[in-house]
Design a protein around this motif. Structure first.
Motif: not given
Length: 233
Positions: A87-101
């Motif tokens: 829910t926090r990441l949905k609101d972010l304006a930037y583009k980044a590679v998200i990697i679950p560790m």
């Protein structure tokens, strides 16, 4: 490359400390209480060789993440915390590679489903570290090994940075196989330990407990076969 690490348990804190010591550009995203502790006291980390150090790593409260530009976001929380993080990441304006560790399987698919516009990689981590106290991580053994999905954006550069931080990193073109293999390595034994309330040594010393562990392993092996993953015998 600018990295954000969400969570500072065994995996998140270990990544943060190793990368911080290598001079990489990293920040932590933590709960309010944990951020306050890290701001005031630093993040305490005990290495496998008995040395303990405290690290003043930049931290942001998870609930206050904004549009700062990150290149890579490592998600290092328990599976049960993932929905709140998303829910926090949905609101972010930037583009980044998200990697679950994260431990377990299927977390990358969950992120892709919830964040269809995001770039999502995948990885699995082998390390021995746990929370000794709320803001104090204990490393059990030397070395951190990361297997990173070869299809992850900027995979080569991420590998370069993690290796510079002293980690063993392997690129994989069969990450689902590698993740299930790690899951297989950990989970049947952990389940047997939980059922019997004893150590792994006690499991293997008892014919009854060892047989239970063997049956759990066979069941998981069958699940891998159904999923089309040909694990080594």
């Amino acid at each position: 490359m600018k990295y954000l690490i969400i969570g500072a348990g065994g995996v998140g804190a270990t990544l943060a400390v190793y990368m911080y010591r290598a001079g990489l550009d990293i920040s932590l995203a933590l709960t309010k209480r944990h951020k306050e502790l890290v701001d005031q006291e630093g993040l305490k980390y005990s290495f496998w060789d008995g040395t303990t150090d405290t690290y003043k790593i930049e931290a942001t409260e998870t609930g206050q993440l904004n549009g700062d530009i990150y290149d890579v976001i490592f998600v290092c929380v328990k599976s049960g915390q993932l929905p709140e993080v998303l829910t926090r990441l949905k609101d972010l304006a930037y583009k980044a590679v998200i990697i679950p560790m994260m431990n377990g399987i299927g977390n990358a698919d969950i992120i892709r489903e919830e964040l269809p516009e995001a770039e999502v990689g995948d990885a699995c981590v082998y390390l021995g570290a746990y929370k000794k106290e709320y803001n104090w991580i204990q490393q059990d053994n030397n070395g951190v090994k990361i297997i990173l999905d070869k299809k992850t954006s900027n995979a080569d550069k991420i590998c370069e940075d993690l290796r510079a931080a002293g980690m063993i990193v392997k690129l994989s073109d069969k990450i689902e196989y590698d993740k299930f293999l790690k899951f297989f390595f950990v989970s049947p034994l952990a389940a047997a330990q939980a059922v019997y309330g004893c150590s792994s040594g006690e499991i293997f010393a008892s014919p009854e407990k060892k047989e239970y562990f063997r049956r759990l392993s066979e069941e998981l092996y069958s699940c891998a076969a159904v999923a089309g993953l040909n694990l080594p015998e």
